[in-house]
Design a protein around this motif. Structure first.
Motif, PDB file in Angstrom:
ATOM      1  N   LEU A   1       6.043  -3.618 -15.627  1.00 47.59           N
ATOM      2  CA  LEU A   1       4.843  -3.351 -14.823  1.00 47.59           C
ATOM      3  C   LEU A   1       3.913  -4.552 -14.742  1.00 47.59           C
ATOM      4  N   SER A   2       4.176  -5.565 -15.544  1.00 45.34           N
ATOM      5  CA  SER A   2       3.361  -6.791 -15.477  1.00 45.34           C
ATOM      6  C   SER A   2       3.414  -7.441 -14.097  1.00 45.34           C
ATOM      7  N   ILE A   3       4.445  -7.123 -13.325  1.00 44.09           N
ATOM      8  CA  ILE A   3       4.550  -7.681 -11.968  1.00 44.09           C
ATOM      9  C   ILE A   3       3.355  -7.254 -11.114  1.00 44.09           C
ATOM     10  N   LEU A   4       2.749  -6.118 -11.457  1.00 40.91           N
ATOM     11  CA  LEU A   4       1.607  -5.609 -10.689  1.00 40.91           C
ATOM     12  C   LEU A   4       0.351  -6.431 -10.913  1.00 40.91           C
ATOM     13  N   LEU A   5       0.358  -7.297 -11.921  1.00 40.95           N
ATOM     14  CA  LEU A   5      -0.804  -8.138 -12.204  1.00 40.95           C
ATOM     15  C   LEU A   5      -0.932  -9.325 -11.260  1.00 40.95           C
ATOM     16  N   LEU A   6       0.131  -9.647 -10.554  1.00 37.98           N
ATOM     17  CA  LEU A   6       0.134 -10.881  -9.767  1.00 37.98           C
ATOM     18  C   LEU A   6      -1.004 -10.981  -8.744  1.00 37.98           C
ATOM     19  N   PRO A   7      -1.271  -9.943  -7.938  1.00 39.47           N
ATOM     20  CA  PRO A   7      -2.394 -10.074  -6.981  1.00 39.47           C
ATOM     21  C   PRO A   7      -3.725 -10.328  -7.689  1.00 39.47           C
ATOM     22  N   LEU A   8      -3.951  -9.649  -8.816  1.00 41.33           N
ATOM     23  CA  LEU A   8      -5.191  -9.838  -9.562  1.00 41.33           C
ATOM     24  C   LEU A   8      -5.284 -11.251 -10.125  1.00 41.33           C
ATOM     25  N   LEU A   9      -4.173 -11.752 -10.668  1.00 41.50           N
ATOM     26  CA  LEU A   9      -4.163 -13.113 -11.217  1.00 41.50           C
ATOM     27  C   LEU A   9      -4.415 -14.144 -10.119  1.00 41.50           C
ATOM     28  N   TYR A  10      -3.779 -13.948  -8.987  1.00 42.09           N
ATOM     29  CA  TYR A  10      -3.931 -14.898  -7.884  1.00 42.09           C
ATOM     30  C   TYR A  10      -5.389 -14.972  -7.423  1.00 42.09           C
ATOM     31  N   LYS A  11      -6.050 -13.824  -7.388  1.00 41.50           N
ATOM     32  CA  LYS A  11      -7.404 -13.774  -6.864  1.00 41.50           C
ATOM     33  C   LYS A  11      -8.443 -14.262  -7.875  1.00 41.50           C
ATOM     34  N   THR A  12      -8.258 -13.963  -9.151  1.00 36.37           N
ATOM     35  CA  THR A  12      -9.329 -14.175 -10.130  1.00 36.37           C
ATOM     36  C   THR A  12      -9.070 -15.287 -11.135  1.00 36.37           C
ATOM     37  N   PHE A  13      -7.803 -15.666 -11.345  1.00 38.02           N
ATOM     38  CA  PHE A  13      -7.508 -16.619 -12.422  1.00 38.02           C
ATOM     39  C   PHE A  13      -8.030 -18.003 -12.058  1.00 38.02           C
ATOM     40  N   PRO A  14      -8.795 -18.644 -12.942  1.00 38.32           N
ATOM     41  CA  PRO A  14      -9.393 -19.938 -12.591  1.00 38.32           C
ATOM     42  C   PRO A  14      -8.438 -21.104 -12.828  1.00 38.32           C
ATOM     43  N   GLU A  15      -8.646 -22.177 -12.090  1.00 38.33           N
ATOM     44  CA  GLU A  15      -8.000 -23.447 -12.430  1.00 38.33           C
ATOM     45  C   GLU A  15      -8.950 -24.207 -13.336  1.00 38.33           C
ATOM     46  N   SER A  16      -8.418 -24.922 -14.287  1.00 41.39           N
ATOM     47  CA  SER A  16      -9.237 -25.677 -15.231  1.00 41.39           C
ATOM     48  C   SER A  16     -10.018 -26.776 -14.504  1.00 41.39           C
ATOM     49  N   VAL A  17     -11.342 -26.785 -14.698  1.00 44.64           N
ATOM     50  CA  VAL A  17     -12.170 -27.825 -14.082  1.00 44.64           C
ATOM     51  C   VAL A  17     -11.804 -29.191 -14.645  1.00 44.64           C
ATOM     52  N   ARG A  18     -11.537 -29.247 -15.934  1.00 43.04           N
ATOM     53  CA  ARG A  18     -11.131 -30.527 -16.536  1.00 43.04           C
ATOM     54  C   ARG A  18      -9.860 -31.062 -15.886  1.00 43.04           C
ATOM     55  N   TYR A  19      -8.913 -30.165 -15.629  1.00 49.35           N
ATOM     56  CA  TYR A  19      -7.682 -30.589 -14.961  1.00 49.35           C
ATOM     57  C   TYR A  19      -7.987 -31.134 -13.568  1.00 49.35           C
ATOM     58  N   LEU A  20      -8.839 -30.432 -12.819  1.00 47.66           N
ATOM     59  CA  LEU A  20      -9.183 -30.866 -11.461  1.00 47.66           C
ATOM     60  C   LEU A  20      -9.872 -32.221 -11.473  1.00 47.66           C
ATOM     61  N   VAL A  21     -10.759 -32.434 -12.456  1.00 52.29           N
ATOM     62  CA  VAL A  21     -11.438 -33.725 -12.579  1.00 52.29           C
ATOM     63  C   VAL A  21     -10.434 -34.807 -12.940  1.00 52.29           C
ATOM     64  N   GLN A  22      -9.565 -34.488 -13.894  1.00 55.13           N
ATOM     65  CA  GLN A  22      -8.576 -35.472 -14.341  1.00 55.13           C
ATOM     66  C   GLN A  22      -7.649 -35.902 -13.197  1.00 55.13           C
ATOM     67  N   LYS A  23      -7.365 -34.963 -12.276  1.00 47.30           N
ATOM     68  CA  LYS A  23      -6.521 -35.271 -11.112  1.00 47.30           C
ATOM     69  C   LYS A  23      -7.343 -35.811  -9.942  1.00 47.30           C
ATOM     70  N   ASN A  24      -8.662 -35.936 -10.137  1.00 49.68           N
ATOM     71  CA  ASN A  24      -9.587 -36.457  -9.120  1.00 49.68           C
ATOM     72  C   ASN A  24      -9.560 -35.616  -7.844  1.00 49.68           C
ATOM     73  N   LEU A  25      -9.455 -34.302  -8.012  1.00 47.20           N
ATOM     74  CA  LEU A  25      -9.499 -33.380  -6.874  1.00 47.20           C
ATOM     75  C   LEU A  25     -10.947 -32.951  -6.674  1.00 47.20           C
ATOM     76  N   GLN A  26     -11.742 -33.844  -6.086  1.00 41.25           N
ATOM     77  CA  GLN A  26     -13.190 -33.667  -6.045  1.00 41.25           C
ATOM     78  C   GLN A  26     -13.615 -32.414  -5.269  1.00 41.25           C
ATOM     79  N   HIS A  27     -12.985 -32.131  -4.142  1.00 40.12           N
ATOM     80  CA  HIS A  27     -13.371 -30.962  -3.359  1.00 40.12           C
ATOM     81  C   HIS A  27     -13.135 -29.679  -4.146  1.00 40.12           C
ATOM     82  N   GLU A  28     -11.977 -29.593  -4.843  1.00 41.64           N
ATOM     83  CA  GLU A  28     -11.673 -28.411  -5.644  1.00 41.64           C
ATOM     84  C   GLU A  28     -12.631 -28.278  -6.820  1.00 41.64           C
TER      85      GLU A  28
END
Length: 407
Positions: free
Chosen positions: A154-181
């Motif tokens: 039943l964990s497959i049912l979590l996918l829409p919730l994860l896609y909508k709410t799960f955050p990307e790490s800000v540190r990762y985005l900064v490290q990759k220089n993805l300024q807009h994100e």
């Protein structure tokens, strides 16, 4: 994490039924139990490197999809070979997901609460483990062992919730220089955040470590500390997966009914929940090294005492203590690795620590099968599973917690 705990512990509830249905020897059952652990080692090595390159969120979504489909496929396994393959892919998905989730919390949580938040997330493993014990008690007798995998899938049912709410790490985005994100993420976290035109967000000090590399786990004086972390993970996971796999069978051999033996597994994982959350608070207060050493020594004593045929009340108390300190120590070990490695290699560092720990995890079910086939005195079975706790405490005693990884 809840579905991880459910799926990883369910094999202990299934084991007596599978040994009977497929006429498995103790060694064969131990090898079958190690399938998901082998997969977790593969996933921890490959998918966590991908998380440092392609983003934490994408890998979590991929891993959730993979292990959910693999769990559901287990319903149709009609022989040990097919069962092994399904369990292997389940482990690959879980092996990539867990270190990546620890990484996200490490990079997003306030420093004063970081360890307890990591441990709170990991404590959900115990909730899932309890559900697996209850499923073993009530579902298997009525619907057969295949039914427990439908519930796990039943964990497959979590996918829409994860896609909508799960955050990307800000540190990762900064490290990759993805300024807009980065700007979008900061505004989502704080709607009042004001971005000035032309402002760039940078992660000071990452320098030469901008590129993800396995060798960076050993550069800048990290080699000895990395090896110690790996050894610590291996010793703890040997206890965790060895005891969770073989506790029902060992207690059944000791004269307890199969239902009571599975109940012991539930009690062990009730201790897991409270112990994991407690150890997170202790790690924030006392530091990860002191907390880890204390937990491993208490764990060794509690597991060894299980073999002394204590009265029922004391037995349940020992199970609560053993579950609490065993899983609490594993959670603190994750926090230690997350704290030690810098952003650019954090998922890789935690992932490889978990992967090397899987050698111990794989060894747990195999060791249980070996000692069971040797027909040792009952109390020696638990002493064997307690020894890694002492070794782990000695290993962490050598760890230089004051040495900070270059950020």
């Amino acid at each position: 994490m809840l579905f991880d705990g459910y799926d990883m512990v369910i094999y202990g509830s299934l084991l007596p039924h599978l040994m009977n249905d497929w006429q498995l020897s103790a060694q064969q059952a131990g090898f079958l139990g190690s399938a998901s652990l082998i997969g977790m080692m593969i996933g921890a090595v490959t998918l966590t490197i991908a998380a440092d390159k392609f983003g934490r969120k994408r890998i979590v979504l991929f891993c959730t999809t993979l292990f959910s489909l693999a769990v559901l496929s287990n319903c149709f396994a009609d022989n040990p070979t097919n069962f092994f393959i399904c369990r292997l892919f389940t482990g690959i998905g879980l092996g990539g997901a867990i270190p990546t989730m620890v990484t996200i919390i490490k990079e997003m949580a306030p420093s004063d609460y970081r360890n307890r938040l990591i441990n709170f997330m990991l404590a959900m493993y115990g909730v899932g483990a309890i559900l697996s014990g209850l499923a073993g008690l009530f579902l298997i007798p009525v619907l057969g062992w295949q039914a427990v995998f439908i519930l796990g899938g039943l964990s497959i049912l979590l996918l829409p919730l994860l896609y909508k709410t799960f955050p990307e790490s800000v540190r990762y985005l900064v490290q990759k220089n993805l300024q807009h994100e980065v700007i979008q993420a900061l505004k989502k976290l704080n709607p009042n955040h004001q971005h000035q035109e032309g402002m760039l967000y940078i992660n000071e000090g990452i320098g030469s470590e901008q590129k993800t590399s396995l060798l960076n786990l050993f550069n800048h004086g990290r080699a000895f500390q990395t090896i110690l972390i790996w050894l610590c993970f291996a010793m703890i996971m040997l206890m965790v997966y060895g005891v969770n796999t073989w506790l029902p069978k060992l207690m059944n051999i000791a004269g307890y009914s199969l239902g009571a033996s599975i109940t012991f597994l539930v009690v062990l994982n009730i201790g897991n929940i409270f112990g994991t959350m407690l150890f997170g608070a202790l790690a924030d207060k006392w530091g990860v090294k002191s907390t880890l050493i204390l937990g491993l020594l208490i764990c060794a004593c509690a597991i060894a005492a299980l073999g002394l045929h204590p009265p029922m009340l004391l037995l349940h108390t020992l199970l609560l203590i053993a579950g609490g300190v065993m899983f609490g120590s594993l959670s603190v070990a994750h926090a230690l690795a997350a704290d030690f490695y810098p952003t650019s290699i954090r998922s890789t560092g935690i992932g490889f620590a978990a992967a090397m720990g899987r050698f111990g995890a794989i060894g747990g079910p195999l060791l249980g099968g070996l000692i069971l086939s040797m027909q040792l005195p009952f109390e020696l079975n638990f002493i064997v599973f307690a020894i890694p706790g002492v070794i782990g405490a000695l290993v962490i005693g050598l760890f230089n917690i004051k040495m900070k990884a270059i950020e």
